[in-house]
Scaffold this motif. Structure first.
Motif, mmCIF file in Angstrom:
data_model
loop_
_atom_site.group_PDB
_atom_site.id
_atom_site.type_symbol
_atom_site.label_atom_id
_atom_site.label_comp_id
_atom_site.label_asym_id
_atom_site.label_seq_id
_atom_site.Cartn_x
_atom_site.Cartn_y
_atom_site.Cartn_z
ATOM 1 N N TYR A 14 1.046 -1.170 0.026
ATOM 2 C CA TYR A 14 0.052 -0.019 0.146
ATOM 3 C C TYR A 14 0.821 1.193 -0.086
ATOM 4 O O TYR A 14 0.200 2.302 -0.117
ATOM 5 N N GLY A 20 3.300 2.520 -9.005
ATOM 6 C CA GLY A 20 2.973 1.144 -9.723
ATOM 7 C C GLY A 20 3.192 -0.039 -9.267
ATOM 8 O O GLY A 20 2.484 -1.144 -9.901
ATOM 9 N N ARG A 22 2.823 -1.333 -6.589
ATOM 10 C CA ARG A 22 1.906 -1.875 -5.854
ATOM 11 C C ARG A 22 0.623 -2.684 -6.566
ATOM 12 O O ARG A 22 0.203 -3.814 -6.059
ATOM 13 N N GLN A 23 0.404 -2.252 -7.652
ATOM 14 C CA GLN A 23 -0.571 -2.987 -8.492
ATOM 15 C C GLN A 23 0.000 -4.475 -8.810
ATOM 16 O O GLN A 23 -0.986 -5.328 -8.661
ATOM 17 N N LYS A 26 0.166 -6.790 -5.628
ATOM 18 C CA LYS A 26 -1.211 -7.134 -5.157
ATOM 19 C C LYS A 26 -1.695 -8.230 -6.005
ATOM 20 O O LYS A 26 -2.367 -9.144 -5.716
ATOM 21 N N ALA A 27 -1.460 -8.137 -7.165
ATOM 22 C CA ALA A 27 -2.014 -9.144 -8.244
ATOM 23 C C ALA A 27 -1.182 -10.698 -7.968
ATOM 24 O O ALA A 27 -1.602 -11.636 -8.176
ATOM 25 N N ALA A 162 3.193 2.212 -14.255
ATOM 26 C CA ALA A 162 1.684 1.581 -14.212
ATOM 27 C C ALA A 162 2.074 0.195 -14.788
ATOM 28 O O ALA A 162 2.990 0.098 -15.606
ATOM 29 N N TYR A 163 1.272 -0.768 -14.514
ATOM 30 C CA TYR A 163 1.661 -2.205 -15.085
ATOM 31 C C TYR A 163 0.353 -2.470 -15.796
ATOM 32 O O TYR A 163 -0.806 -2.426 -15.227
ATOM 33 N N LYS A 165 -2.036 -5.455 -17.584
ATOM 34 C CA LYS A 165 -2.092 -6.958 -17.648
ATOM 35 C C LYS A 165 -2.349 -7.252 -18.982
ATOM 36 O O LYS A 165 -3.320 -6.819 -19.678
#
Length: 184
Positions: A14, A20, A22-23, A26-27, A162-163, A165
């Motif tokens: 968090y 970026g 973090r995304q 979390k995935a 950012a990532y 998917k």
């Protein structure tokens, strides 16, 4: 999980930088990932976080990691990472690792068959271009229906990571497009 582990996991998921990442973290949290291929290792900080999060699953076998990068041959616009430094960094992670010098196309031409069963494929933002496009023809033999694929996107004006998917089907479409382009 210990109180210090809980604090660390909360920070990673968090509050860690770049935001970026973090995304991505979390995935993968809670997923069983045995094999990772990273095309473009950057400064190697991303994979350290990824391996830490995957370590929370107490997997009995070490994770197999393959890092593909130009290392010393990076363009002047990118920070250099000597192969020796990368080797030392990855040795500390405890993962079973392999570092493959070269651009995406030439590196995957040499190693794609040995990378079958890849569970997580990460593509760095600095890996866009013809070499990555040509390398798409090798990716279908490496991935399976449950492979997580993320492509890093970096917005230079705001310095945000950012990532995105990418679906396994999209990789197959890109590979087919490259095959038909070569045939034409």
């Amino acid at each position: 999980m210990s109180p210090s582990g809980l604090i660390r996991s909360t920070w990673l998921l968090y509050f860690s930088k770049p935001a970026g990442d973090r995304q991505l973290l979390k995935a993968i949290k809670g997923r069983t990932i045995r094999s990772i291929v990273e095309i473009g290792v950057g400064d190697a900080s991303r994979i350290g976080k990824v391996l830490e999060v995957l370590g929370w699953n107490n997997q009995p076998e070490p994770i197999r990691y393959t890092g593909i990068d130009l290392f010393e041959a990076r363009p002047a616009s990118q920070p250099r990472m000597p192969l020796k430094s990368a080797f030392q960094h990855f040795k500390e992670t405890g993962a079973k690792f392999q570092l493959v010098p070269g651009d995406p196309y030439s590196a995957l031409a040499r190693t794609a068959n040995s990378l079958a069963g890849t569970d997580l494929l990460l593509i760095g933002s600095d890996q866009l271009g013809e070499s990555l496009d040509r390398a798409m023809s090798y990716l279908p033999r490496m991935i399976h229906g449950e492979t997580l694929i993320f492509q890093e996107e970096y917005e230079r004006t705001s310095s945000k990571h950012a990532y995105r998917k990418i679906a396994v089907d999209e990789i197959q479409k890109r590979a087919n497009a490259m095959k038909s382009r070569r045939a034409a």
